[in-house]
Design a protein around this motif. Sequence first.
Motif, PDB file in Angstrom:
ATOM      1  N   TYR A 124       0.890  -1.203   0.037  1.00 18.62           N
ATOM      2  CA  TYR A 124       0.055  -0.004   0.094  1.00 18.62           C
ATOM      3  C   TYR A 124       0.733   1.264  -0.032  1.00 18.62           C
ATOM      4  O   TYR A 124       1.860   1.287   0.678  1.00 18.62           O
ATOM      5  CB  TYR A 124      -0.845   0.107   1.201  1.00 18.62           C
ATOM      6  CG  TYR A 124      -1.503   1.185   1.418  1.00 18.62           C
ATOM      7  CD1 TYR A 124      -2.694   1.414   0.954  1.00 18.62           C
ATOM      8  CD2 TYR A 124      -0.972   2.152   2.178  1.00 18.62           C
ATOM      9  CE1 TYR A 124      -3.423   2.732   1.094  1.00 18.62           C
ATOM     10  CE2 TYR A 124      -1.808   3.604   2.359  1.00 18.62           C
ATOM     11  CZ  TYR A 124      -2.943   3.727   1.962  1.00 18.62           C
ATOM     12  OH  TYR A 124      -3.749   4.877   2.173  1.00 18.62           O
ATOM     13  N   GLU A 161       4.203   0.381   1.994  1.00 17.41           N
ATOM     14  CA  GLU A 161       4.200  -0.632   3.315  1.00 17.41           C
ATOM     15  C   GLU A 161       3.459  -2.075   2.815  1.00 17.41           C
ATOM     16  O   GLU A 161       2.640  -1.900   1.955  1.00 17.41           O
ATOM     17  CB  GLU A 161       3.417  -0.012   4.389  1.00 17.41           C
ATOM     18  CG  GLU A 161       1.958   0.198   4.498  1.00 17.41           C
ATOM     19  CD  GLU A 161       1.354   0.789   5.624  1.00 17.41           C
ATOM     20  OE1 GLU A 161       1.375   0.123   6.454  1.00 17.41           O
ATOM     21  OE2 GLU A 161       0.752   2.078   5.534  1.00 17.41           O
ATOM     22  N   SER A 162       4.206  -3.062   3.410  1.00 14.37           N
ATOM     23  CA  SER A 162       3.686  -4.351   3.263  1.00 14.37           C
ATOM     24  C   SER A 162       2.422  -4.654   4.447  1.00 14.37           C
ATOM     25  O   SER A 162       2.434  -4.333   5.384  1.00 14.37           O
ATOM     26  CB  SER A 162       4.516  -5.273   3.167  1.00 14.37           C
ATOM     27  OG  SER A 162       5.629  -5.291   2.240  1.00 14.37           O
ATOM     28  N   TYR A 163       1.448  -5.656   3.552  1.00 12.88           N
ATOM     29  CA  TYR A 163       0.579  -6.055   4.659  1.00 12.88           C
ATOM     30  C   TYR A 163      -0.239  -7.228   3.998  1.00 12.88           C
ATOM     31  O   TYR A 163       0.074  -7.626   2.750  1.00 12.88           O
ATOM     32  CB  TYR A 163      -0.480  -5.119   4.938  1.00 12.88           C
ATOM     33  CG  TYR A 163      -1.510  -4.547   3.970  1.00 12.88           C
ATOM     34  CD1 TYR A 163      -2.833  -5.074   4.065  1.00 12.88           C
ATOM     35  CD2 TYR A 163      -1.157  -3.807   2.973  1.00 12.88           C
ATOM     36  CE1 TYR A 163      -3.831  -4.740   2.984  1.00 12.88           C
ATOM     37  CE2 TYR A 163      -2.037  -3.471   1.774  1.00 12.88           C
ATOM     38  CZ  TYR A 163      -3.406  -3.941   1.991  1.00 12.88           C
ATOM     39  OH  TYR A 163      -4.193  -3.546   1.049  1.00 12.88           O
ATOM     40  N   PRO A 200      -4.285  -1.580   4.616  1.00 19.00           N
ATOM     41  CA  PRO A 200      -3.443  -1.975   5.703  1.00 19.00           C
ATOM     42  C   PRO A 200      -3.899  -1.657   7.095  1.00 19.00           C
ATOM     43  O   PRO A 200      -3.238  -2.335   8.043  1.00 19.00           O
ATOM     44  CB  PRO A 200      -2.246  -0.904   5.471  1.00 19.00           C
ATOM     45  CG  PRO A 200      -2.717   0.049   4.729  1.00 19.00           C
ATOM     46  CD  PRO A 200      -4.074  -0.492   3.948  1.00 19.00           C
TER      47      PRO A 200
END
Length: 379
Positions: free
Chosen positions: A247, A335-337, A357
Motif C-alpha cells: 500500500y 508498506e507491506s500487509y 493496511p
Amino acid sequence: MSREPVRTQGPDGVKTVKHLHAARIRLAVAALIVLSAAACTPVGGATQPAPTSASDTPTIPPSPTPTVAETATSRPTDEPTATPTDTPGPAPTSTHQPTVTPASPPNVTVTPAPPPVGSITPPTPTPTPTPVSYELIERFEADPTTIDPGDSVTLSWSARGDWATLYTLLPDLTLGQWWDVPLEGSRVVTTSEGVRNWARYALFVGEGDRMETKSVEIAVRCTSAWFFTPEPDLCPLDPVFEAAAAYQPFEGGQMIWLAGKDWIFVLYGDSGIPAYSIFANLWEEGMPESDPDIAPPAGRYQPVRGFGLVWRGELDAAEYYDVRGRLGWATAPEESYTARYQCDSPPKYTTCYLSGPSGEIYELGPEHSAWSVLEAQMR
C-alpha cells in the motif's frame, strides 16, 4: 386464431415446442423482470468468473434480492402501478380564538377566527393490491423452497389450455433451458453448482390467443462467508482471496498491489472518471526500480517498481488515465500487509471489496464507477 406448434428436438432429448407466439413470450418475460425488481434479502446470485487480468472490470450484480415474480394476463405488457407513500403534512398550529363582539342587546355578532397557521395535507390512502388471478394456471409450485447450489428441485403444476412450456429463468431473468410439458405434472430439475442467491423457473400456458405465465423462486444458500461485517445483501461469488499486498498513499489517492492476482489498484481521490483503475503489474526483477531523473520535493516520494511503472505512465492505459497527474506525489513509502479480496454475485455489475493496511474495507463499485471506505470490520 388457430395455433399450431412447431415441434423440434428439446435440450434433454424429449419433444419440445417452439411456439409461434415467441414474441408474446418475450413480452411476458419483460413483465416478469419488472415485477422481480423489488428488493428482499437473499441467501445466495449468478456465477461470473473472476477477471483474468488487471485491466478487466469485474462485472456482475443490483442485486435484487429474491422475490417471487408472478404474472397472469392476456396483455403481458401491463405493468403494476406504484404504491403511493403516506405523507401527512405538518400539524396545524394556531393561537387564534374566536372573538365575540357584543352588539346592541339582544343581538350578538361573532367574528370567526382567521385560518390556522399551517395546513393539513390529508394522507393519501394506500390502495389495496389487486390479487393476481389466473384463468389457465391453477397451480405452479417448487419443493423445496431453499436449497444448496447443485441440489435438485421438484416443480409441479396444474393448468388448462392448449399447451404448456416450462422455462429456466437465467439470473438476468432471460429465458434459459425449456421443456414442452403436459398441462398437469411434475419435473425434477437439477441446479448448477455455480448458482448463487436464487433459482427461478417460469411456466407458460396458452389457450387460443390467451397466454399466462407464472414463476417460482427457490432461495439458494451462500456457499462462502464474507470476510467482514456487516455483510452485503448478496452472497459472495467465491471464498475470500487472501494474499500479500503493498500500500502507498499519494497526495491525490492511493495504490494497492495484490499478489497472486498481481494487480495494482489505483484509487483516485478526485471526481474524475474512472474513479479507480486496475492495472497488471508488469514490473519484473532486473528492471529499474525508479527514474533517477525524477526528483520529488521534500517530504514526498517517487513510487518504485510496479507502482512506479504505472505512476510514470510507462503503460499505455496509465498514460491515458493520467495516473501521475491525478495522484500527485507519494506522501509516504509503500508498506507491506496481508490483504483480503472478495466480490459479490449479482446477475450483472459486480461490486468487489478489498481490505487496506489498517483494516479498512474499500468498496469498489461496478464498472470502475466509484469507490468508498465502508463502515465495516473484518472478521
